[in-house]
Write a protein that holds these residues in place. Structure first.
Motif: not given
Length: 380
Positions: A15-22, A130-133, A150-155
């Protein structure tokens, strides 16, 4: 990475914009939920099938997951409830005499979108700070531009204010027979109950009537219970007005009551305590709890992101007489239990029924039996 050797890119977007790729793990697609971490090194099958994890993306802090595959005996419910799954190094081939298939295959079979090959240590530290998000796992055709994901996550809906118990509760009552001679009958309110809970009660000669979370007082009393059990479950305890009022009615009738996890929060709210959302919660099988009365430390299994307000050892007046904060976690002083002095009721925040262990807290079921023995013939 899939056990068939192919690699499909995937991303975990916070939600805070951090992205992890795998790499994709399990089903391909999109999973939305609250990102939380679980510190258990064993018991991943029990974790995945625990209804308390409904609408959560579980991050395993143990680096290697899937070594023992998936069997047909250890499920805690009829399905996997996590919305998404995050691991670092998935087992290439499971090795256990009870294994029927790989974890990757079972996740795919049940449509659970996961991701592997990411730095779960860095991710866990981020969630601690940062806390669970809210988060999303995206793979296959669902993988697209970061800003769109990110927009989908925040919605997506937040966990605070989420009323989820009704989504995981049984739709119809059912009975788990006592093992051997029946000593007591218990009405268990299913807020997300795990399979091992009725088994633990049944092993003590208790006939367990598991009731839907929407059950009325009349439904509960129709069972003719010697005791009432409040189960674990998902969501924000502040949304449980019905269960809280039902608990108050049980306390008024002085029917022995025992609650765990979500049930602990509901009993606390019935006694007048507030609840709050923790920064990142307690999830794992290695969390210490201190019993205020004895000073004894138990190593416990836990899964909660909300907690009761209060201080260790605090006594307070409730609508049902005196009560006390009976247990707490020495790591952060979180409330881990409540005990009533004037009515036969107590609860703990942790899981004495934990099938994967530890089993330090299993005697709490015997304490519940003791309460019913003391009040035999007085319930109702």
């Amino acid at each position: 990475m899939s056990t068939n050797g192919t690699r499909t890119p995937a991303a975990l977007v916070l939600e805070d914009g951090r992205v992890f790729r795998g790499a994709a793990y399990g089903a391909r697609g999109t999973a939305l939920g609250e990102a939380v971490f679980c510190t258990g090194m064993t018991g991943y099958q029990e974790t995945l099938t625990d209804p308390s994890y409904h609408r959560q993306i579980v991050v395993q802090t143990a680096p290697q997951i899937g070594n023992t595959g998936w069997n047909d005996e250890d499920d805690e419910s009829a399905r996997i409830w996590v919305s998404g799954y995050v691991v670092r190094d998935p087992a290439r081939t499971p090795s256990n005499w009870r294994s029927k298939r790989s974890l990757d295959d079972e996740l795919a079979n049940q449509g659970v979108v996961g991701i592997s090959e990411i730095d779960t240590r860095t991710l866990t530290r981020h969630l601690r700070e940062q806390g669970a998000m809210r988060a999303g796992v995206f793979s296959g055709d669902a993988l697209r531009a970061d800003e769109d994901m990110l927009a989908e996550v925040r919605a997506s809906p937040a966990m605070k204010g989420a009323d989820l118990a009704g989504e995981v509760s049984t739709k119809q009552p059912y009975v788990v027979a006592a093992q051997g001679e029946r000593r007591f009958r218990v009405a268990a309110l299913d807020l997300g109950i795990k399979s091992n809970t009725p088994r633990q009660l049944a092993a003590r000669g208790i006939e367990v009537h598991v009731l839907p979370s929407s059950s009325s007082l009349e439904d509960l009393l129709a069972v003719g219970p010697d005791g009432v059990f409040l189960s674990n479950g998902p969501g924000d305890p502040a949304t449980t007005a019905h269960a809280t009022e039902l608990t108050k009615a049980v306390l008024q009738r002085e029917i022995p009551l025992f609650g765990i996890c979500f049930g602990n929060q509901i009993l606390g709210r019935a006694l007048g305590l507030g609840t709050y959302k923790m920064r990142y919660g307690h999830r794992g099988v290695n969390i210490p709890v201190i019993d205020v009365a004895t000073g004894r430390v138990a190593i416990t299994a836990q899964n909660h992101g909300f907690a009761l307000e209060g201080e260790p050892g605090q006594t307070f007046e409730s609508p049902f007489g005196a009560a006390q904060i009976s247990h707490y976690c020495p790591n952060d002083n979180t409330v881990e239990g409540v005990r009533c002095s004037d009515v036969p009721a107590f609860s703990v925040q942790y899981h004495p029924e934990a099938a994967a262990g530890p089993h330090d807290a299993a005697p709490l079921f015997d304490e519940f039996v003791g309460l019913m023995e003391k009040t035999a013939g007085k319930a109702g």
